[in-house]
Design a protein around this motif. Structure first.
Motif, PDB file in Angstrom:
ATOM      1  N   VAL A  43       0.839  -1.201   0.000  1.00  0.00           N
ATOM      2  CA  VAL A  43       0.000   0.000   0.000  1.00  0.00           C
ATOM      3  C   VAL A  43       0.876   1.253   0.000  1.00  0.00           C
ATOM      4  CG1 VAL A  43      -1.556   1.398   1.426  1.00  0.00           C
ATOM      5  CG2 VAL A  43      -2.052  -1.021   1.034  1.00  0.00           C
ATOM      6  N   LEU A  44       1.883   1.255   0.840  1.00  0.00           N
ATOM      7  CA  LEU A  44       2.768   2.416   0.942  1.00  0.00           C
ATOM      8  C   LEU A  44       3.556   2.627  -0.346  1.00  0.00           C
ATOM      9  CD1 LEU A  44       3.911   1.831   4.604  1.00  0.00           C
ATOM     10  CD2 LEU A  44       2.705   3.846   3.780  1.00  0.00           C
ATOM     11  N   LEU A  45       3.976   1.550  -0.986  1.00  0.00           N
ATOM     12  CA  LEU A  45       4.677   1.676  -2.263  1.00  0.00           C
ATOM     13  C   LEU A  45       3.776   2.310  -3.319  1.00  0.00           C
ATOM     14  CD1 LEU A  45       6.535  -1.757  -2.452  1.00  0.00           C
ATOM     15  CD2 LEU A  45       7.587   0.483  -2.125  1.00  0.00           C
ATOM     16  N   ASP A  46       2.504   1.945  -3.314  1.00  0.00           N
ATOM     17  CA  ASP A  46       1.559   2.467  -4.297  1.00  0.00           C
ATOM     18  C   ASP A  46       1.192   3.921  -4.043  1.00  0.00           C
ATOM     19  OD1 ASP A  46       1.340   0.205  -5.869  1.00  0.00           O
ATOM     20  OD2 ASP A  46      -0.340  -0.618  -4.741  1.00  0.00           O
ATOM     21  N   LYS A  47       1.033   4.292  -2.783  1.00  0.00           N
ATOM     22  CA  LYS A  47       0.378   5.556  -2.465  1.00  0.00           C
ATOM     23  C   LYS A  47       1.288   6.636  -1.896  1.00  0.00           C
ATOM     24  CE  LYS A  47      -4.089   3.305  -1.763  1.00  0.00           C
ATOM     25  NZ  LYS A  47      -4.609   3.841  -3.037  1.00  0.00           N
ATOM     26  N   VAL A  48       2.491   6.282  -1.443  1.00  0.00           N
ATOM     27  CA  VAL A  48       3.388   7.270  -0.834  1.00  0.00           C
ATOM     28  C   VAL A  48       4.754   7.171  -1.487  1.00  0.00           C
ATOM     29  CG1 VAL A  48       4.407   8.122   1.313  1.00  0.00           C
ATOM     30  CG2 VAL A  48       2.151   7.038   1.363  1.00  0.00           C
ATOM     31  N   LYS A  49       5.188   8.242  -2.124  1.00  0.00           N
ATOM     32  CA  LYS A  49       6.445   8.210  -2.867  1.00  0.00           C
ATOM     33  C   LYS A  49       7.623   8.793  -2.083  1.00  0.00           C
ATOM     34  CE  LYS A  49       4.101   6.418  -6.129  1.00  0.00           C
ATOM     35  NZ  LYS A  49       4.144   4.930  -6.258  1.00  0.00           N
ATOM     36  N   ASP A  50       7.344   9.703  -1.152  1.00  0.00           N
ATOM     37  CA  ASP A  50       8.423  10.320  -0.373  1.00  0.00           C
ATOM     38  C   ASP A  50       8.876   9.387   0.742  1.00  0.00           C
ATOM     39  OD1 ASP A  50       9.939  12.881   0.459  1.00  0.00           O
ATOM     40  OD2 ASP A  50       8.870  12.302   2.286  1.00  0.00           O
ATOM     41  N   THR A  51      10.185   9.190   0.852  1.00  0.00           N
ATOM     42  CA  THR A  51      10.720   8.238   1.835  1.00  0.00           C
ATOM     43  C   THR A  51      10.404   8.654   3.266  1.00  0.00           C
ATOM     44  OG1 THR A  51      12.514   7.642   0.327  1.00  0.00           O
ATOM     45  CG2 THR A  51      12.801   7.073   2.649  1.00  0.00           C
ATOM     46  N   ALA A  52      10.588   9.935   3.588  1.00  0.00           N
ATOM     47  CA  ALA A  52      10.331  10.404   4.946  1.00  0.00           C
ATOM     48  C   ALA A  52       8.862  10.235   5.317  1.00  0.00           C
ATOM     49  CB  ALA A  52      10.747  11.865   5.085  1.00  0.00           C
ATOM     50  N   GLU A  53       7.986  10.554   4.373  1.00  0.00           N
ATOM     51  CA  GLU A  53       6.549  10.404   4.624  1.00  0.00           C
ATOM     52  C   GLU A  53       6.182   8.936   4.779  1.00  0.00           C
ATOM     53  OE1 GLU A  53       2.249  11.506   2.503  1.00  0.00           O
ATOM     54  OE2 GLU A  53       4.135  12.369   1.753  1.00  0.00           O
ATOM     55  N   ARG A  54       6.763   8.087   3.934  1.00  0.00           N
ATOM     56  CA  ARG A  54       6.490   6.651   4.022  1.00  0.00           C
ATOM     57  C   ARG A  54       6.950   6.104   5.376  1.00  0.00           C
ATOM     58  NH1 ARG A  54       9.671   4.692   0.116  1.00  0.00           N
ATOM     59  NH2 ARG A  54       8.267   5.343  -1.547  1.00  0.00           N
TER      60      ARG A  54
END
Length: 316
Positions: free
Chosen positions: A114-125
């Protein structure tokens, strides 16, 4: 010698202790298995990335690998072409194994997808991973929090917590407050009144608590307080388990007005006098408004001795 028969209470105590130990071991085993699986997938993804770069292989190799791995390991799931592509993306997103072990491997695999699909920024992920671990979010709740933009909203509200609360309570209080709150689950008309808003929030209490965040415990609505022989009522009252304090919520359907801060100050003084336990921290107030003028809110709150934050409700 006659066999001793344990008393009902002692036996039940033993059974309860053993059940607790077994359940704890089951959780630890599940976490361990999950971590090993995530690390295995990371290793596979890293190998695919390395070979594609080294030998110039295209994406077709993934389809072939998926077919061969399913043949070699027919009893194992997870070797579809789609999942192998997630493994490659996972390894690309987290190039350092130590970070994977410490952070990403603590979440189930499909949370990571889910995180790979929806969040691209490393810090935010990374932030979402830590929040999901801390709060025990299911995959659906994780998706909901990402869609609502929780990362951008967290801790950004106008408050006077720094000036009125001791550290570290002021820092923690600021962190739990969002701006804006997202109440898309409400079905209010433009002409809705405060009581309509209250009824809608209570009708969707589960979603309301999810949006408020971890630690909020619902105490009641229209909580009565008697001050100087007069009756007053708090729209909504919560207790925050981490802050160890009451949270008074005053609902407004219009824009913020300076007099709302004075009214909240009165409510907080009354709540502290009548509800607060000696071990509790000072109560906190949240004023929920439909719109907000940041400068007006700042000046209204600057000299207020109690703690209050200006909020807005996003109602559909």
């Amino acid at each position: 010698m006659a066999e001793l028969i344990p008393t009902s209470k002692s036996y039940q105590d033993l059974l309860a202790r053993l059940k607790s130990q077994i359940q704890t071991a089951q959780v630890r085993a599940a976490v361990s298995v999950n971590s090993e699986l995530v690390l295995l997938y990371w290793g596979i993804g890293k190998e695919i990335l390395s070979r594609q770069k080294q030998d110039g292989w295209g994406t077709g190799v993934i389809d072939r690998l998926a077919k061969d791995l399913r043949f070699e390991f027919p009893d194992m799931q997870g070797f579809s072409s789609r999942n192998l592509k997630y493994m490659r993306a996972f390894a690309a997103a987290w190039p350092e194994e130590s970070i994977v072990q410490q952070v990403a491997a603590q979440l189930p695999w499909f949370h990571n997808c889910v995180l790979l699909d929806k969040v691209k920024d490393t810090a935010e992920r990374t932030w979402y991973i830590r929040q999901a671990i801390q709060n025990g979010w299911s995959r659906n709740i994780l998706v909901l929090q990402i869609k609502s933009g929780l990362y951008a909203r967290q801790g950004k509200a106008v408050t006077n917590f720094k000036a009125t609360l001791p550290s570290p309570q002021s820092d923690l209080a600021q962190q739990i407050i969002k701006d804006p709150y997202n109440f898309d689950f409400l079905t209010l008309t433009k002409e809705a009144r405060e009581r309509d808003l209250e009824r809608e929030l209570l009708a969707h209490l589960r979603q309301f608590l999810i949006e408020l965040g971890v630690g909020f415990a619902f105490v009641g609505s229209q909580v009565p307080l008697e001050v100087g022989g007069e009756d007053f009522r708090l729209d909504l009252l919560f207790y925050h388990l981490k802050l160890r304090c009451y949270v008074v919520i005053d609902l407004k359907t219009g824009p913020f007005k300076p007099e709302y801060a004075g009214k909240m100050n009165f409510y907080l003084s009354a709540a502290d006098d009548m509800l607060r336990h000696p071990d509790d921290q000072p109560s906190i107030g949240l004023i929920r408004c439909k719109a907000k003028n940041g400068i007006v809110a700042e000046y209204a709150l600057r000299d207020i001795g109690k703690t209050a934050g200006d909020r807005r409700v996003q109602a559909s």
